[in-house]
Design an enzyme around this catalytic site. Structure first.
Site, PDB file in Angstrom:
ATOM      1  CG  HIS A 425      -1.805   1.130   1.360  1.00 41.42           C
ATOM      2  ND1 HIS A 425      -1.463   2.235   2.103  1.00 41.42           N
ATOM      3  CD2 HIS A 425      -3.012   1.395   0.813  1.00 41.42           C
ATOM      4  CE1 HIS A 425      -2.440   3.121   2.020  1.00 41.42           C
ATOM      5  NE2 HIS A 425      -3.400   2.626   1.251  1.00 41.42           N
ATOM      6  NE  ARG A 532      -4.694   1.135  -7.547  1.00 36.37           N
ATOM      7  CZ  ARG A 532      -3.501   1.264  -8.122  1.00 36.37           C
ATOM      8  NH1 ARG A 532      -3.028   2.458  -8.419  1.00 36.37           N
ATOM      9  NH2 ARG A 532      -2.775   0.193  -8.393  1.00 36.37           N
ATOM     10  CD  GLU A 715      -7.393  -6.444 -10.426  1.00 38.71           C
ATOM     11  OE1 GLU A 715      -6.680  -5.822  -9.630  1.00 38.71           O
ATOM     12  OE2 GLU A 715      -8.642  -6.421 -10.394  1.00 38.71           O
ATOM     13  N   GLY A 736      -4.208  -6.097 -14.530  1.00 40.19           N
ATOM     14  CA  GLY A 736      -3.764  -5.577 -13.233  1.00 40.19           C
ATOM     15  C   GLY A 736      -2.698  -6.515 -12.711  1.00 40.19           C
ATOM     16  CG  ASN A 738       0.063  -3.869  -8.892  1.00 39.19           C
ATOM     17  OD1 ASN A 738       1.124  -3.926  -9.490  1.00 39.19           O
ATOM     18  ND2 ASN A 738      -0.600  -2.738  -8.698  1.00 39.19           N
ATOM     19  CB  CYS A 801      -3.716  -0.455 -15.226  1.00 37.81           C
ATOM     20  SG  CYS A 801      -4.784  -1.717 -14.530  1.00 37.81           S
TER      21      CYS A 801
HETATM   22  C1  PEP Z   1      -3.434  -4.431  -9.903  1.00 42.64           C
HETATM   23  O1  PEP Z   1      -3.843  -5.315  -9.168  1.00 42.64           O
HETATM   24  O2  PEP Z   1      -2.518  -4.603 -10.725  1.00 42.64           O
HETATM   25  C2  PEP Z   1      -3.996  -3.084  -9.822  1.00 42.64           C
HETATM   26  C3  PEP Z   1      -3.634  -2.153 -10.668  1.00 42.64           C
HETATM   27  O3  PEP Z   1      -4.900  -2.835  -8.835  1.00 42.64           O
HETATM   28  P1  PEP Z   1      -4.527  -2.525  -7.324  1.00 42.64           P
HETATM   29  O4  PEP Z   1      -3.074  -2.265  -7.249  1.00 42.64           O
HETATM   30  O5  PEP Z   1      -5.359  -1.368  -6.946  1.00 42.64           O
HETATM   31  O6  PEP Z   1      -4.939  -3.783  -6.639  1.00 42.64           O
HETATM   32 MG    MG Z   2      -5.703  -5.071  -8.146  1.00 49.04          MG
END
Ligand code: PEP
Ligand code: MG
Length: 847
Positions: A425, A532, A715, A736, A738, A801
């Protein structure tokens, strides 16, 4: 195929001689160019790497043959010439050929003192580098009359032979020692660190000495025409009378080059000579298409140019130089773009700790968000806000951050966390805010209750103590470090606008707030690739409504809370659309688990009970009930959208009403609505049906039409695997990475920091996959998802993203996979634009 003769053992550097950088090295080639420019370069002979390799292996050296080029009384220097200047090489050895006879001649021309001093220096250097004697043995020798005799005696005593008088023998020995030094372990390691291949060879240059000593104006110096730190054009360097080599750079008594109130200058001493140097500098800049630093000597008023090397430069100077060269027509725009390393741009976007300044490191962690900042230590978000209110800079230290710390992060100038990885975070938010951040600083001990941190060396830092966060290096420093300011000037903008002319993949920004959007625009992002929306609910007045919504007992109560959130969301989107001025904006529907909006401390629960006017026990119970064992794999993303569809309904209504409002204000937009954390087609169908219904309702009520696009965020591995059927209902897929990385590895992105270093060090992972896209595993899912999606829908828009979107290697991957754009934190947009241009230009060169 054209056939070349084998490269001879050595070659005199003349305009038409065959001097090849790969063999004779960068310096030899550069000298040849200087010769072609008719600069006064002393006679030079180049030895190719093969010759040097043979010398190192013990093959005899034709030093008499080499010296024949230098007349009956040769006096030469030996200079290293690797293929790339960065690879370094052994130090230059001057005055090879000095012997009793030459000493006598020098005494006649330059006086006894000068001749003695040169001999003493040469013999010592020879003794240490060639005969490998202990440098300490010369320590007690006082410069002056008896020094030469003493040095010769010491040499003879240690080596059992008189100092060699034959210049050819001296040169052979020097060449052999330099050639072997290149093969040594430390030299190998050093150049490998600079990117040299294991078999990198060394060329050598043997160059006629020019003395820098004499009756008239004599000396040596170094001159450059551009500032190494800022890149602005100005003459800098030093000149030292009666000297050789690079002594001018270190000697106290060296002169300035241009007129200077602090002391005498070469410009005053010898204006014609100075003017000649300026002419040579200009010729080099144009002829070598580069800003060069020139090493020169003057002997009785006669100037010689011994060497020219690329001016050392900071990233900001590098950019400025490249742009100035292109603007002056010396290089073309493509060249200028390719000369600037994309990663180096981050140094220009933020404050940096001055690399020349000392640093007192108190903790090390991951360099999660670049730049540097100094402030007083604070340990809670509230303290950070209080400091900001007083106009005081502060550094927020937390074990790890949670959504409730966001306001504190906004108020801090830097963030340090004990835990966390590159996509934790703290890292994600800090990058978005352009805030220097170090995460996973596990070598410090945080005592949040006592409000202190203990460094690994035992030093304790308390609230109010001043520290510096260096988010570019992943360090926390004691005290206020010396800083360099950002350099977002005209040259920066110019280079990036040229980059845009060449790149063939779009670059958008991840932007959640109007401030982010403004930053995205400032860096010329082509739209927002990820907004977001949950971050919009953390403002104090919204958080309470959000909590009311979460605590609602009935659909009616929930609808009432959402109705209060609706105008706030609408206003957010109107603002975003206005700032983005018609550029595409991709809005992700609510994603996090609801409990992130609830307090975790007893104190927070009490405050919430008060605000909601409910008993503490009830609040505690409800918070407990919402707690999940594994929230990141729990009720979040589209799962919330399916179970509590009213939240997405409200968001869709806000987006569509804002769309109409923006159109009225003259900033028409086609919003892109994105569903997070999808894993099944049916999820998309359910959400799409409701969103289409909301759109129809807004159109009917407003009696106005608008367009929008609905897409899916990929994701979960399953979404990538089932992209073919998911694409039936999606106009775009945005990866996504991440979460996709987290779920592919089964590796918590918030806890990875604890062991990632060990994993990378032990070679389990080549890199932190949250930082550098794992092209083998996660990448395969991307390719599969992209391929299957486009099979269903050839016009499907594809993008990334996750945080990887700003990473040059990941951009290369996405570009190869045919993605339409990448989206990254606003502060990484410039790097992404430049990296994309490099990829397109290099492809062009390769094909
Ligand atoms: C991701 O999961 O890649 C993403 C962009 O969303 P977040 O980082 O908000 O989970
Ligand atoms: Mg995400």
């Amino acid at each position: 195929m054209q056939k070349f003769d084998p490269i001879p053992e050595y070659v005199e550097i003349a305009p038409a001689a065959r001097v090849v950088t790969a063999e004779h090295g960068w310096k030899a080639k550069c000298l040849q160019r200087l010769v072609r420019l008719e600069l006064p370069v002393p006679k030079s002979v180049a030895l190719p790497a093969d010759t040097v390799r043979a010398i190192a292996a013990g093959h005899p050296v034709d030093s008499a043959g080499i010296l024949a080029a230098f007349g009956p009384e040769p006096l030469v220097s030996v200079r290293a010439s690797p293929a790339e200047p960065e690879w370094g090489g052994p130090a230059t050895i001057l005055n090879v050929g000095l012997n009793a006879n030459r000493h006598r001649l020098l005494t006649e021309t330059h006086g006894r003192e000068a001749a003695d001093a040169l001999c003493v220096r040469f013999i010592q250097k020879y003794a240490i580098h060639v005969a490998r004697l202990d440098p300490d043995m010369f320590e007690d020798i006082e410069p002056g009359k008896g020094a030469l005799g003493e040095v010769l005696k010491l040499y003879e005593a240690e080596t059992d032979e008189p100092f060699p008088q034959d210049p050819a023998r001296q040169l052979s020995d020097v060449l052999r020692s330099v050639a072997r030094a290149w093969e040594g372990t430390s030299a190998r390691l050093l150049r490998a660190a600079k990117g040299a291949p294991a078999d990198a060879g060394l060329g050598l240059v043997v160059q006629e000495m020019t003395q820098g000593l004499g009756q008239g104006v004599s000396g040596s110096g170094v001159i450059q025409f551009v500032d190494s730190v800022t890149g602005t054009r100005r003459v800098t360097g030093r000149y030292l009378g009666q000297s050789q080599g690079r002594d001018a750079l270190t000697a106290q008594e060296a002169m300035y080059l241009t007129r200077d109130p602090r002391g005498p200058s070469l410009e005053e001493l010898a204006p014609d000579l100075f003017a000649e140097l300026l002419r040579h500098g200009a010729a080099c800049r144009i002829g070598l298409r580069e800003e060069m630093q020139i090493e020169f000597t003057v002997e009785d008023g006669r100037l010689s140019v011994l060497d020219a090397v690329k001016v050392q430069r900071s990233a900001r100077a590098g950019l400025k130089i490249a742009v100035a060269l292109a603007e002056d027509g010396v290089i073309d725009k493509k060249d200028a773009v390719l000369r600037v390393e994309p990663r180096a741009l981050s140094e220009l976007l933020h404050h940096q700790v001055d690399p020349r300044a000392p640093r007192d490191v108190i903790a090390r962690g991951m360099a999660a968000s670049p730049g540097a900042a100094t402030g007083k230590l604070v340990f809670t978000a509230e303290e950070a806000q209080a400091h900001a209110a007083r106009g005081e800079d502060c550094i927020l230290v937390r074990r790890e951050t949670a959504p409730e710390d966001i306001r504190g992060m906004h108020s801090a100038v830097g963030v340090l966390t004990e835990r966390g990885g590159m996509t934790s975070h703290a890292a994600v938010i800090a990058r978005g805010l352009g805030l220097p951040c170090v995460v996973g600083a596990s070598d410090l001990r945080l005592d949040a209750r006592e409000k202190k941190i203990t460094a690994s060396d035992g030093r304790v830092f308390r609230a109010g103590d001043v520290v510096t966060i260096d988010g570019s290096k992943g360090q926390a420093l004691a005290g206020a470090a010396v800083m360099l300011p950002p350099a977002l000037d005209e040259a920066f903008r110019m280079l990036l606008s040229w980059a845009d002319e060449f790149r063939d993949i779009g670059v958008r920004a991840n932007a959640d707030t109007p401030a982010d959007a403004a930053t995205a625009r400032k860096f010329d992002a082509q739209g927002i690739g990820l907004c977001r929306t949950e971050h919009m609910f953390f403002d104090e007045d919204r958080l309470i409504v959000m909590r009311e919504m979460i605590f609602a007992d009935s659909p009616g109560d929930r609808a009432a809370a959402l109705a209060r959130l609706l105008p706030m969301q609408r206003a957010d989107f109107v603002q975003l659309f206005e700032i983005m001025h018609g550029l595409p904006v991709c809005i992700r529907l609510f994603d996090p688990p609801l409990h992130e909006f609830l307090p975790s401390s007893r104190e927070g629960m009490r405050e919430l009970a008060e605000a909601l006017d409910r008993p503490l026990s009830e609040v505690t119970r409800r918070v407990e009930a919402l707690r999940e064992v594994n929230p990141m794999l729990g009720m979040r993303g589209v799962r919330l959208g399916v179970v509590l569809p009213e939240i997405y309904d409200m968001q869709a209504q806000a987006i569509f009403e804002a769309t109409l409002e923006s159109a009225r204000r003259g900033a028409p937009v086609v919003p892109e609505v994105m569903i997070p954390l999808v894993s099944a087609r049916r999820e998309v169908e359910l959400v799409k049906t409701r969103i289409d219904a909301v759109a129809a309702m807004v159109r009917t009520r407003a009696k106005a039409d608008f367009d929008f696009k609905l897409g899916v965020m990929v994701e979960t591995p399953r979404a990538a695997l089932r992209a073919g059927e998911i694409a039936q209902h999606a106009a775009f897929l945005s990866f996504g990475t991440n979460d996709l990385t987290q779920m592919t590895y089964g590796l918590s992105r918030d806890d990875a920091g604890r062991f990632m270093n060990t994993y990378v060090q032990q070679g389990v992972f080549p890199e932190d996959p949250f930082h550098i896209l794992d092209v083998d595993g996660v990448g395969e899912l991307l390719l599969m998802g992209a391929g299957r999606g486009r099979e269903t829908r050839s016009d499907l828009t594809l993008s990334i993203c996750g945080e990887h979107g700003g990473n040059p290697e990941s951009i290369a991957f996405c570009r190869r996979a045919g993605f339409d754009y990448v989206s990254c934190s606003p502060y990484r947009v410039p790097m992404a634009r430049l990296a994309a241009a490099h990829l397109a230009l290099n492809d062009h060169v390769d094909s």
